[in-house]
Design a protein around this motif. Structure first.
Motif, PDB file in Angstrom:
ATOM      1  N   GLY A  88     -10.590  11.777  38.545  1.00 39.41           N
ATOM      2  CA  GLY A  88      -9.322  12.092  37.894  1.00 39.41           C
ATOM      3  C   GLY A  88      -8.506  13.164  38.603  1.00 39.41           C
ATOM      4  N   VAL A  89      -9.018  13.662  39.736  1.00 41.19           N
ATOM      5  CA  VAL A  89      -8.259  14.664  40.488  1.00 41.19           C
ATOM      6  C   VAL A  89      -7.008  13.993  41.057  1.00 41.19           C
ATOM      7  CG1 VAL A  89      -8.323  16.126  42.553  1.00 41.19           C
ATOM      8  CG2 VAL A  89     -10.312  16.025  41.034  1.00 41.19           C
ATOM      9  N   LEU A  90      -5.866  14.681  40.949  1.00 40.39           N
ATOM     10  CA  LEU A  90      -4.611  14.120  41.459  1.00 40.39           C
ATOM     11  C   LEU A  90      -4.455  14.413  42.949  1.00 40.39           C
ATOM     12  CD1 LEU A  90      -2.154  15.288  38.619  1.00 40.39           C
ATOM     13  CD2 LEU A  90      -2.966  12.952  39.012  1.00 40.39           C
ATOM     14  N   LEU A  91      -3.780  13.537  43.650  1.00 35.85           N
ATOM     15  CA  LEU A  91      -3.510  13.806  45.072  1.00 35.85           C
ATOM     16  C   LEU A  91      -2.718  15.112  45.222  1.00 35.85           C
ATOM     17  CD1 LEU A  91      -2.662  10.291  46.606  1.00 35.85           C
ATOM     18  CD2 LEU A  91      -4.887  11.327  46.150  1.00 35.85           C
ATOM     19  N   SER A  92      -1.834  15.404  44.261  1.00 35.88           N
ATOM     20  CA  SER A  92      -1.055  16.656  44.342  1.00 35.88           C
ATOM     21  C   SER A  92      -1.984  17.874  44.318  1.00 35.88           C
ATOM     22  CB  SER A  92      -0.056  16.738  43.189  1.00 35.88           C
ATOM     23  OG  SER A  92      -0.738  16.659  41.949  1.00 35.88           O
ATOM     24  N   GLU A  93      -3.058  17.784  43.511  1.00 34.59           N
ATOM     25  CA  GLU A  93      -4.011  18.915  43.423  1.00 34.59           C
ATOM     26  C   GLU A  93      -4.788  19.047  44.736  1.00 34.59           C
ATOM     27  OE1 GLU A  93      -4.664  18.517  38.582  1.00 34.59           O
ATOM     28  OE2 GLU A  93      -5.942  17.364  39.919  1.00 34.59           O
ATOM     29  N   ILE A  94      -5.090  17.910  45.335  1.00 33.58           N
ATOM     30  CA  ILE A  94      -5.816  17.947  46.617  1.00 33.58           C
ATOM     31  C   ILE A  94      -4.938  18.604  47.690  1.00 33.58           C
ATOM     32  CG2 ILE A  94      -6.775  16.491  48.457  1.00 33.58           C
ATOM     33  CD1 ILE A  94      -7.677  14.552  46.262  1.00 33.58           C
ATOM     34  N   LEU A  95      -3.672  18.189  47.730  1.00 32.78           N
ATOM     35  CA  LEU A  95      -2.771  18.747  48.757  1.00 32.78           C
ATOM     36  C   LEU A  95      -2.664  20.261  48.622  1.00 32.78           C
ATOM     37  CD1 LEU A  95      -0.054  15.955  48.666  1.00 32.78           C
ATOM     38  CD2 LEU A  95      -1.509  16.516  50.623  1.00 32.78           C
ATOM     39  N   GLU A  96      -2.590  20.742  47.376  1.00 30.96           N
ATOM     40  CA  GLU A  96      -2.466  22.194  47.172  1.00 30.96           C
ATOM     41  C   GLU A  96      -3.640  22.954  47.778  1.00 30.96           C
ATOM     42  OE1 GLU A  96      -1.807  23.469  43.125  1.00 30.96           O
ATOM     43  OE2 GLU A  96      -0.122  22.054  43.032  1.00 30.96           O
ATOM     44  N   VAL A  97      -4.828  22.320  47.733  1.00 29.45           N
ATOM     45  CA  VAL A  97      -6.024  22.991  48.240  1.00 29.45           C
ATOM     46  C   VAL A  97      -6.202  22.776  49.743  1.00 29.45           C
ATOM     47  CG1 VAL A  97      -8.560  22.962  48.119  1.00 29.45           C
ATOM     48  CG2 VAL A  97      -7.203  22.896  46.021  1.00 29.45           C
ATOM     49  N   VAL A  98      -5.968  21.555  50.219  1.00 30.21           N
ATOM     50  CA  VAL A  98      -6.373  21.263  51.600  1.00 30.21           C
ATOM     51  C   VAL A  98      -5.303  21.587  52.650  1.00 30.21           C
ATOM     52  CG1 VAL A  98      -8.000  19.510  50.785  1.00 30.21           C
ATOM     53  CG2 VAL A  98      -5.777  18.769  51.675  1.00 30.21           C
ATOM     54  N   VAL A  99      -4.033  21.506  52.286  1.00 28.24           N
ATOM     55  CA  VAL A  99      -3.003  21.763  53.315  1.00 28.24           C
ATOM     56  C   VAL A  99      -3.112  23.190  53.867  1.00 28.24           C
ATOM     57  CG1 VAL A  99      -0.518  21.841  53.817  1.00 28.24           C
ATOM     58  CG2 VAL A  99      -1.468  19.929  52.513  1.00 28.24           C
ATOM     59  N   PRO A 100      -3.260  24.224  53.010  1.00 26.58           N
ATOM     60  CA  PRO A 100      -3.396  25.578  53.571  1.00 26.58           C
ATOM     61  C   PRO A 100      -4.606  25.728  54.492  1.00 26.58           C
ATOM     62  CG  PRO A 100      -2.950  25.667  51.212  1.00 26.58           C
ATOM     63  CD  PRO A 100      -3.212  24.236  51.538  1.00 26.58           C
ATOM     64  N   SER A 101      -5.590  24.810  54.367  1.00 24.96           N
ATOM     65  CA  SER A 101      -6.763  24.866  55.260  1.00 24.96           C
ATOM     66  C   SER A 101      -6.573  23.988  56.492  1.00 24.96           C
ATOM     67  CB  SER A 101      -8.021  24.381  54.526  1.00 24.96           C
ATOM     68  OG  SER A 101      -8.209  25.100  53.360  1.00 24.96           O
ATOM     69  N   GLY A 102      -5.397  23.381  56.641  1.00 24.45           N
ATOM     70  CA  GLY A 102      -5.148  22.586  57.852  1.00 24.45           C
ATOM     71  C   GLY A 102      -5.589  21.136  57.738  1.00 24.45           C
ATOM     72  N   PHE A 103      -5.507  20.571  56.533  1.00 30.41           N
ATOM     73  CA  PHE A 103      -5.840  19.146  56.366  1.00 30.41           C
ATOM     74  C   PHE A 103      -4.770  18.442  55.538  1.00 30.41           C
ATOM     75  CE2 PHE A 103      -9.974  21.074  57.209  1.00 30.41           C
ATOM     76  CZ  PHE A 103     -10.433  20.236  58.214  1.00 30.41           C
ATOM     77  N   PHE A 104      -4.763  17.114  55.689  1.00 31.64           N
ATOM     78  CA  PHE A 104      -3.814  16.304  54.922  1.00 31.64           C
ATOM     79  C   PHE A 104      -4.535  15.049  54.453  1.00 31.64           C
ATOM     80  CE2 PHE A 104       0.040  13.780  54.150  1.00 31.64           C
ATOM     81  CZ  PHE A 104       0.787  14.720  53.466  1.00 31.64           C
ATOM     82  N   LEU A 105      -3.937  14.376  53.480  1.00 33.18           N
ATOM     83  CA  LEU A 105      -4.539  13.119  53.005  1.00 33.18           C
ATOM     84  C   LEU A 105      -4.479  12.081  54.134  1.00 33.18           C
ATOM     85  CD1 LEU A 105      -2.708  13.111  49.579  1.00 33.18           C
ATOM     86  CD2 LEU A 105      -5.198  13.256  49.874  1.00 33.18           C
ATOM     87  N   PRO A 106      -5.537  11.302  54.309  1.00 33.80           N
ATOM     88  CA  PRO A 106      -5.506  10.310  55.396  1.00 33.80           C
ATOM     89  C   PRO A 106      -4.496   9.203  55.129  1.00 33.80           C
ATOM     90  CG  PRO A 106      -7.466  10.001  54.029  1.00 33.80           C
ATOM     91  CD  PRO A 106      -6.803  11.255  53.540  1.00 33.80           C
ATOM     92  N   VAL A 107      -4.315   8.897  53.834  1.00 33.19           N
ATOM     93  CA  VAL A 107      -3.381   7.857  53.394  1.00 33.19           C
ATOM     94  C   VAL A 107      -2.804   8.327  52.071  1.00 33.19           C
ATOM     95  CG1 VAL A 107      -3.279   5.541  52.371  1.00 33.19           C
ATOM     96  CG2 VAL A 107      -4.563   5.890  54.485  1.00 33.19           C
TER      97      VAL A 107
END
Ligand SMILES: Cc1cc2nc3c(=O)[nH]c(=O)nc-3n(C[C@H](O)[C@H](O)[C@H](O)COP(=O)(O)OP(=O)(O)OC[C@H]3O[C@@H](n4cnc5c(N)ncnc54)[C@H](O)[C@@H]3O)c2cc1C
Length: 435
Positions: free
Chosen positions: A80-99
């Protein structure tokens, strides 16, 4: 448990449903023992009836991150985690969603069940390509971890399987390393369909491509459009103001559509005017810019509840794909039909898919062009969609289940012959298409 009137993003159809919010495999198992049909649901960002039913199994409380390996760029989280929540966490660490699809407000479970695609299908394929494993509670109540190597049959039936094989509890997938939170973007103005298709084909080395088409033009202007192509910007591409914090996006204004608009606001005149302004917003043949990732990937997320623009009756999105060699002719016929019907679409989006994955039979993309259009629900719409279906079938294409609310059983059986039979997890869409 909660009772609610529900619809997906198109606000059509609407159902009265009982919602259950399990937090573990055990809770799903208990609900299954009551043996009613239970429809898995994420954030309701599909357009039609694919996550609707009388009893809904929501992933809303499965919202935890379980592990984030920052070295390898691997995330394990609940469904149930949203892609928006993932972006908030991973972008500052230098990652992005693959798709990523064109909205970040979808869940990981929804991304897997629809096997979503983005503007980079020709390079990075669908979401399933990047999955390491998924945890699924199947009809018997058993929790099964499946992957491309382990229980692979269940894995390939589940990706693109629209929730039919079971309730996805969580998943692990690989992220994409990025140097910045910005996109190096080029925008090309195409005077017609021939030109935009040529632009797509000469842009195949770009990671992201998409075009916005003015669907009401005819003759030598048919298919005039703006094609956007983009790459994740490197640090050295950034202007000085963003160089210091390359992984932080500038704060932006968020708008909201406060209420449903009356149906008459969307007519041929307003659609023509919008498309005219959109096409002419760029004067030159091409332009270049460095932009934050949000307006590039999620331009519509900028206005919360923009779906209210279509009024109380709602709307449907019609998205089809045609084989590449038949796309030119097929797209022309479809655009002609829409113009003749005088039911133009505000936003018409064209993409070029790369090769499909033969192991994933339910996944929508096939190599060729895909067009997505929004139509308000009104009297003549079913007739128009029927005519469009005939053209799609004639050119051997198919429709995207995550957007569908109107497909006929015959079309579904012809174009998704390997889709599993309805199960205890089947949605109203599956029941509509198989009975
Ligand atoms: C503005 C906008 C742009 C979009 N752009 C794109 C795009 O570019 N590409 C694209 O591919 N899609 C696109 N979509 C569609 C969207 O990505 C998919 O419909 C996605 O599945 C929605 O996810 P959700 O979490 O909202 O799931 P829901 O809409 O709630 O459910 C979608 C399907 O997934 C199943 N499901 C959900 N959660 C689970 C679970 N935990 N276990 C098992 N099954 C589950 C449901 O039963 C249903 O069949 C777009 C949608 C919007 C609104």
């Amino acid at each position: 448990m909660r009772k609610e009137e529900l619809s997906n993003w198109g606000n059509y159809p609407k159902v009265k449903a009982e919602l259950h919010f399990p937090e573990s495999a055990e809770e799903v198992r208990q609900l299954l023992s009551s043996a009613q049909r239970l429809v898995p649901r994420g954030n309701g960002r599909s357009y039609g009836d694919s996550s609707l039913g009388k009893a809904i199994l929501s992933s809303k409380r499965l919202d935890k991150f379980l592990a984030f390996d920052e070295k390898a760029g691997i995330l394990h989280c609940e469904a149930g985690v949203l892609l928006s929540e993932i972006l908030e966490v991973v972008v500052p660490s230098g990652f992005f969603l693959p798709v990523t699809p064109g909205t970040k407000f979808i869940t990981v479970g929804g991304a897997i069940a629809a096997d979503v695609h983005g503007k980079n299908h020709h390079v990075d394929a669908c979401f399933s390509e990047h999955l390491l494993f998924i945890d699924v509670v199947v009809e018997t109540g058993e929790l099964i971890r499946c992957s491309k190597a382990e229980h692979s049959e269940l894995f390939w039936e589940t990706v693109g399987g629209m929730g039919n094989t079971g309730f996805i509890l969580g998943a692990s997938f690989r992220l994409k390393p990025v140097e910045t939170a910005f996109i190096r973007q080029e925008s090309l103005k195409a005077k017609n369909l021939e030109e935009v298709m040529a632009f797509f084909e000469e842009s195949e080395s770009w990671t992201y491509t998409v075009a916005w088409i003015d669907c009401l033009q005819k003759g030598k202007n048919q298919g005039r459009s703006l094609l956007l192509r983009g790459e994740h910007a490197k640090k050295e591409d950034l202007p000085a103001k963003w160089k210091e914090k390359p992984l932080t996006q500038p704060k932006k204004l968020q708008l909201n559509m406060p209420m449903q608009l009356p149906g008459f606001v969307l007519n041929t005149f307003s659609i023509k005017a919008f498309n005219f302004l959109y096409y002419h917003k760029q004067f030159s043949k091409s332009s270049k810019a460095i932009v934050p990732y949000e307006p590039f990937f999620y331009p519509l997320d900028f206005i919360h509840n923009w779906n209210r623009m279509y009024g109380k009756k709602g709307f449907t999105q019609y998205q089809f794909v045609l084989p590449k060699e038949k796309s030119r002719e097929g797209l022309k016929e479809i655009l002609d039909q829409i113009r003749i019907s005088r039911q133009g679409s505000f936003l018409t989006v064209l993409k070029l898919f790369g090769k499909s994955n033969p192991l994933a039979p339910h996944t929508f993309p096939q190599e060729g062009y895909t067009l997505a259009m929004d139509f308000p629900i009104r009297k003549g719409l079913p007739d128009l969609l029927k005519k469009l279906d005939e053209i799609v079938l004639k050119f051997e294409g198919r429709l995207y289940l995550a957007k569908d609310a109107f497909m006929s059983k015959a079309m579904y059986e012809h174009t998704y012959p390997e889709f599993p039979k309805p199960s205890i997890f089947s949605s109203d869409q599956q029941i509509r298409l198989s009975t």
